[in-house]
Design a protein around this motif. Structure first.
Motif, PDB file in Angstrom:
ATOM      1  N   THR A 168      28.012  33.671  65.090  1.00 56.22           N
ATOM      2  CA  THR A 168      29.423  33.777  65.178  1.00 56.22           C
ATOM      3  C   THR A 168      30.071  33.582  63.972  1.00 56.22           C
ATOM      4  N   LEU A 169      29.690  32.569  62.813  1.00 59.95           N
ATOM      5  CA  LEU A 169      30.204  32.241  61.518  1.00 59.95           C
ATOM      6  C   LEU A 169      29.705  33.548  60.722  1.00 59.95           C
ATOM      7  N   TYR A 170      28.809  34.371  61.000  1.00 59.15           N
ATOM      8  CA  TYR A 170      28.689  35.509  60.092  1.00 59.15           C
ATOM      9  C   TYR A 170      29.047  36.768  60.642  1.00 59.15           C
ATOM     10  N   ARG A 171      29.940  36.683  61.888  1.00 57.82           N
ATOM     11  CA  ARG A 171      30.589  37.754  62.336  1.00 57.82           C
ATOM     12  C   ARG A 171      31.525  38.373  61.612  1.00 57.82           C
ATOM     13  N   GLY A 172      31.580  39.437  61.184  1.00 59.46           N
ATOM     14  CA  GLY A 172      32.447  39.978  60.479  1.00 59.46           C
ATOM     15  C   GLY A 172      31.896  39.956  59.062  1.00 59.46           C
ATOM     16  N   TYR A 173      30.716  39.754  58.735  1.00 59.56           N
ATOM     17  CA  TYR A 173      30.177  39.975  57.339  1.00 59.56           C
ATOM     18  C   TYR A 173      30.187  41.348  57.033  1.00 59.56           C
ATOM     19  N   GLY A 174      29.691  42.219  57.822  1.00 55.38           N
ATOM     20  CA  GLY A 174      29.695  43.527  57.482  1.00 55.38           C
ATOM     21  C   GLY A 174      31.114  44.262  57.361  1.00 55.38           C
ATOM     22  N   THR A 175      31.898  43.869  58.152  1.00 53.61           N
ATOM     23  CA  THR A 175      33.434  44.155  57.943  1.00 53.61           C
ATOM     24  C   THR A 175      34.191  43.799  56.648  1.00 53.61           C
ATOM     25  N   THR A 176      33.799  42.413  56.230  1.00 58.04           N
ATOM     26  CA  THR A 176      34.337  41.771  55.185  1.00 58.04           C
ATOM     27  C   THR A 176      33.819  42.448  53.983  1.00 58.04           C
ATOM     28  N   VAL A 177      32.651  43.073  53.994  1.00 53.61           N
ATOM     29  CA  VAL A 177      31.778  43.517  52.920  1.00 53.61           C
ATOM     30  C   VAL A 177      32.436  45.037  52.849  1.00 53.61           C
ATOM     31  N   LEU A 178      32.579  45.611  54.125  1.00 49.15           N
ATOM     32  CA  LEU A 178      33.310  47.214  53.773  1.00 49.15           C
ATOM     33  C   LEU A 178      34.793  46.980  53.490  1.00 49.15           C
ATOM     34  N   ARG A 179      35.604  45.664  53.616  1.00 50.52           N
ATOM     35  CA  ARG A 179      36.659  45.568  53.151  1.00 50.52           C
ATOM     36  C   ARG A 179      36.353  45.048  51.623  1.00 50.52           C
ATOM     37  N   ASP A 180      35.867  44.183  51.264  1.00 49.45           N
ATOM     38  CA  ASP A 180      35.833  43.872  50.010  1.00 49.45           C
ATOM     39  C   ASP A 180      35.413  44.660  49.061  1.00 49.45           C
ATOM     40  N   MET A 181      34.216  45.605  49.144  1.00 41.63           N
ATOM     41  CA  MET A 181      33.642  46.423  48.381  1.00 41.63           C
ATOM     42  C   MET A 181      34.650  47.575  47.860  1.00 41.63           C
ATOM     43  N   PRO A 182      35.325  48.244  48.681  1.00 39.52           N
ATOM     44  CA  PRO A 182      36.367  48.863  48.215  1.00 39.52           C
ATOM     45  C   PRO A 182      37.314  48.319  47.470  1.00 39.52           C
ATOM     46  N   PHE A 183      37.736  46.981  47.757  1.00 38.63           N
ATOM     47  CA  PHE A 183      38.849  46.429  47.241  1.00 38.63           C
ATOM     48  C   PHE A 183      38.374  46.113  45.703  1.00 38.63           C
ATOM     49  N   GLY A 184      37.138  45.548  45.305  1.00 36.30           N
ATOM     50  CA  GLY A 184      36.508  45.522  44.220  1.00 36.30           C
ATOM     51  C   GLY A 184      36.334  46.853  43.564  1.00 36.30           C
ATOM     52  N   PHE A 185      35.910  48.045  44.251  1.00 34.72           N
ATOM     53  CA  PHE A 185      35.649  49.055  43.584  1.00 34.72           C
ATOM     54  C   PHE A 185      36.937  49.365  42.697  1.00 34.72           C
ATOM     55  N   THR A 186      38.275  49.223  43.369  1.00 34.92           N
ATOM     56  CA  THR A 186      39.215  49.602  42.855  1.00 34.92           C
ATOM     57  C   THR A 186      40.063  48.464  41.928  1.00 34.92           C
ATOM     58  N   GLN A 187      39.913  47.291  42.442  1.00 33.76           N
ATOM     59  CA  GLN A 187      40.522  46.524  41.518  1.00 33.76           C
ATOM     60  C   GLN A 187      40.045  45.806  40.379  1.00 33.76           C
ATOM     61  N   MET A 188      38.728  45.756  40.335  1.00 36.72           N
ATOM     62  CA  MET A 188      38.286  45.139  38.891  1.00 36.72           C
ATOM     63  C   MET A 188      38.261  46.400  38.043  1.00 36.72           C
ATOM     64  N   PRO A 189      37.644  47.733  38.294  1.00 35.70           N
ATOM     65  CA  PRO A 189      37.952  48.624  37.272  1.00 35.70           C
ATOM     66  C   PRO A 189      39.421  49.197  36.702  1.00 35.70           C
ATOM     67  N   LEU A 190      40.239  48.981  37.806  1.00 40.94           N
ATOM     68  CA  LEU A 190      41.625  49.216  37.487  1.00 40.94           C
ATOM     69  C   LEU A 190      42.276  48.047  36.276  1.00 40.94           C
ATOM     70  N   TRP A 191      41.808  46.734  36.742  1.00 42.16           N
ATOM     71  CA  TRP A 191      41.965  45.689  35.801  1.00 42.16           C
ATOM     72  C   TRP A 191      41.505  45.867  34.738  1.00 42.16           C
ATOM     73  N   GLU A 192      40.077  46.327  34.247  1.00 43.86           N
ATOM     74  CA  GLU A 192      39.544  46.311  33.043  1.00 43.86           C
ATOM     75  C   GLU A 192      40.350  47.543  32.319  1.00 43.86           C
ATOM     76  N   TYR A 193      40.754  48.658  33.163  1.00 33.44           N
ATOM     77  CA  TYR A 193      41.129  49.895  32.485  1.00 33.44           C
ATOM     78  C   TYR A 193      42.757  49.526  31.991  1.00 33.44           C
ATOM     79  N   PHE A 194      43.590  48.895  32.821  1.00 40.35           N
ATOM     80  CA  PHE A 194      44.781  48.500  32.417  1.00 40.35           C
ATOM     81  C   PHE A 194      44.728  47.851  31.243  1.00 40.35           C
ATOM     82  N   LYS A 195      43.919  46.665  31.169  1.00 38.33           N
ATOM     83  CA  LYS A 195      43.880  45.684  29.800  1.00 38.33           C
ATOM     84  C   LYS A 195      43.359  46.500  28.740  1.00 38.33           C
ATOM     85  N   LEU A 196      42.452  47.469  28.952  1.00 40.90           N
ATOM     86  CA  LEU A 196      41.885  48.320  27.845  1.00 40.90           C
ATOM     87  C   LEU A 196      43.339  49.234  27.194  1.00 40.90           C
ATOM     88  N   ARG A 197      43.970  49.833  28.097  1.00 39.83           N
ATOM     89  CA  ARG A 197      45.125  50.718  27.553  1.00 39.83           C
ATOM     90  C   ARG A 197      45.993  49.686  26.931  1.00 39.83           C
TER      91      ARG A 197
END
Length: 281
Positions: A143-172
């Motif tokens: 039960t404690l790890y229920r939702g691990y797959g869903t959390t990864v599915l949520r957080d990976m797209p979040f990270g895919f967009t958040q961190m590269p955009l953060w680096e890009y905005f800072k660079l620009r």
């Protein structure tokens, strides 16, 4: 002799990146989670299948804060140690035009690692926020790890967009101003990237919340992400997939200014204690 000196310098460099990322990530993550916890509680209750008022409404907004205090620092530290470590290791060996791929890969790997701590903390926290009366000892590892797959599915797209955009905005911004970003400017860039990422991943967050709040006796098929999406859509249509949208996106955006501001400032401070040179952006 020269080889030994180079090896020692690389080890010193890697150790200082590790320490700076660990301290900065832990500090920023803990403060941000504590300050914005009431908004997160409201978001959880708005997304709950038990209903907003039955889950506590506007009362006891700090219910569930203890697991967050325990898990926030190590979770944030693991993410940034992984992210910064991969970035520093790969960027010097990858052509500049492909650095965005390094950022995406580093963010995805960091999220998967951080979720090993984040998911059980989230399960306990959200069940407390929704006022579900069950003891930690009765939840069990499954039960404690229920939702691990869903959390990864949520957080990976979040990270895919958040961190590269953060680096890009800072660079620009850096190129436009012809100087390095201040911690506040870096935080504003982070807030912009988080606002976009939070908007895109809200349906996954709703499904993740419902999976974590499901009964401990729920059948495995009932807590699959596809089944949860169907149930949410059947109950409230597209609107249901964006439950808690405003507190999530607004809270994350404002929180990002605090989080990235503290992270950048702490990182600068750490560099005076653990000096290292960053790879080119």
């Amino acid at each position: 002799m020269l080889h030994d000196d180079t090896k020692s310098l690389n080890e010193y460099h890697a150790r200082n990146i590790f320490l700076s990322s660990m301290i900065s990530g832990a500090f920023a993550g803990t403060i941000c989670d504590l300050v914005f916890f009431p908004i997160d509680t409201l978001k959880t209750r708005l997304q709950s299948q038990h209903g907003f008022m039955k889950s506590g409404g506007f009362t006891r907004l700090y219910q569930g804060i203890i697991p967050v205090m325990v898990g926030s620092a190590p979770s944030a530290s693991i993410f940034f140690i992984t992210y910064e470590g991969i970035k520093e290791f790969l960027q010097p060996n990858v052509p500049y035009k492909y650095h965005w791929m390094v950022h995406m890969g580093a963010a995805a790997t960091g999220e998967m690692a951080a979720c090993l701590i984040r998911v059980p903390v989230e399960v306990i926290k959200q069940r407390r926020q929704a006022l579900l009366k069950d003891k930690i000892s009765s939840l069990g590892l499954k039960t404690l790890y229920r939702g691990y797959g869903t959390t990864v599915l949520r957080d990976m797209p979040f990270g895919f967009t958040q961190m590269p955009l953060w680096e890009y905005f800072k660079l620009r911004y850096k190129r436009y101003m012809k100087r390095e970003c201040t911690p506040l400017e870096g935080a504003i860039c982070g807030a912009a990237s988080v606002a976009i990422s939070a908007t895109v991943t809200t349906p996954l967050d709703v499904a993740k919340t419902r999976i974590m709040l499901a009964s401990t006796n729920a059948d495995k098929a009932e807590v699959k992400i596809t089944a949860m999406f169907r149930e949410i859509y059947r109950e409230n249509g597209v609107r249901g997939l964006f439950a808690g949208f405003y507190p999530r996106v607004c809270g994350y955006t404002v929180g990002a200014i605090l989080f990235f501001g503290i992270y950048e400032q702490a990182k600068q401070s750490c560099q005076t204690i653990f000096p290292y040179t960053t790879s080119s952006q």
